[in-house]
Design an enzyme around this catalytic site. Sequence first.
Site, mmCIF file in Angstrom:
data_model
loop_
_atom_site.group_PDB
_atom_site.id
_atom_site.type_symbol
_atom_site.label_atom_id
_atom_site.label_comp_id
_atom_site.label_asym_id
_atom_site.label_seq_id
_atom_site.Cartn_x
_atom_site.Cartn_y
_atom_site.Cartn_z
ATOM 1 N N LYS A 131 71.754 40.195 48.903
ATOM 2 C CA LYS A 131 70.473 40.001 49.086
ATOM 3 C C LYS A 131 69.463 41.094 49.398
ATOM 4 O O LYS A 131 68.408 41.261 48.982
ATOM 5 C CB LYS A 131 70.518 39.146 50.601
ATOM 6 C CG LYS A 131 70.926 37.721 50.394
ATOM 7 C CD LYS A 131 71.277 37.073 51.829
ATOM 8 C CE LYS A 131 72.050 35.648 51.571
ATOM 9 N NZ LYS A 131 72.292 35.223 52.788
ATOM 10 N N GLN A 136 72.460 36.964 59.151
ATOM 11 C CA GLN A 136 73.514 36.120 58.151
ATOM 12 C C GLN A 136 74.428 35.410 59.039
ATOM 13 O O GLN A 136 75.083 35.778 60.172
ATOM 14 C CB GLN A 136 74.419 37.292 57.591
ATOM 15 C CG GLN A 136 75.685 36.893 56.415
ATOM 16 C CD GLN A 136 75.002 36.093 55.529
ATOM 17 O OE1 GLN A 136 73.950 36.390 54.703
ATOM 18 N NE2 GLN A 136 75.642 35.043 55.066
ATOM 19 N N ASP A 190 64.496 32.481 56.234
ATOM 20 C CA ASP A 190 65.770 31.563 55.704
ATOM 21 C C ASP A 190 65.394 30.161 55.868
ATOM 22 O O ASP A 190 66.238 29.140 55.443
ATOM 23 C CB ASP A 190 67.031 32.208 56.374
ATOM 24 C CG ASP A 190 68.280 32.211 55.724
ATOM 25 O OD1 ASP A 190 68.157 32.149 54.427
ATOM 26 O OD2 ASP A 190 69.203 32.685 56.470
#
Length: 282
Positions: free
Chosen positions: A53, A97, A120
Amino acid sequence: MTARILDGKALAAQVKQEVRARVATVKARGVTPGLAVVLVGDDPASAVYVRSKTKDARECGIEAFDHKLPADVSQATLLALVAKLGADPAVHGILVQLPLPRHLDADQVIEAIPPHKDVDGLHPESLGRVAQGRPRFVACTPQGCMRLLALAGVELAGASAVVIGRSVLVGKPASYLLTSASATVTLCHSKTKDLPAVIAAADVVVAAIGKPEFVRGAWIKPGAVVIDVGINRMPDGKLIGDVEYAAAAERASAITPVPGGVGPMTRACLLENTVLAAESAS
Ligand code: NAP
């Protein structure tokens, strides 16, 4: 019939190109898009995801801020970091994460992310907006699925779409997005009765279950479009999807491969969300 293979890698490269151009425009206004990525602990799979990412972000001109915390970090320390990033004007997007170590409350951490930095798309406000049909940040995986359906050229209005899996990460937002696109949606899960019959009636199948080749090729309606979200690592290290690929590809009109389908598009959609966050802030 042999299905067209929906090349997520090629589409992701195109999306990244578009993101690069948008980043350049924002930079010309004096703002460098910034993405903060928080990794707790040393789970090897999570570390790989985080590395890819941040690499993607940097390739597009986005500044990536890495924050690594030890596996035994306290909830308070993690929340304090999220609050600090939330207040930092150089940070436009925050990604924590998942999964987090078991002693941490992931829901509370995600809710601590300011919704305007929730790239996200996992904050309840983000999902609520998607459910209402007025999205701001769409979770990256279901957004990637929609882009792949657009690539397939499938007419979603009036189509019968079956989503298998009802997670907040994938299945639920995918069902809302398909509903907004005027598909008639059936959301299936582990208690669904006669799944093969439900799938056999579907023009569009989105499989997000987490069980290798669970959806048999013979269940697919001839000509259907199949989006396989599943990523299952086999003992030999191979990755396979939730759909019996070879048999499904004999019946479908279009299908995503695993790997190389939804995965790369998930990564690309995070970049899109990050530049969107920076555009909104500049
Ligand atoms: P999850 O939270 O474990 O959800 C799985 C869903 O599948 C649940 O809703 C579950 O139903 C349903 N399910 C389980 N067994 C079933 C059965 N026998 N029949 C019908 N439904 C069944 O998983 P997730 O996070 O959504 O992820 C799903 C898969 O996508 C995983 O393989 C994951 O690795 C992959 N994934 C890929 C990407 C990507 O970028 N490509 C991103 C995220 C996830 P219940 O709710 O009834 O338990």
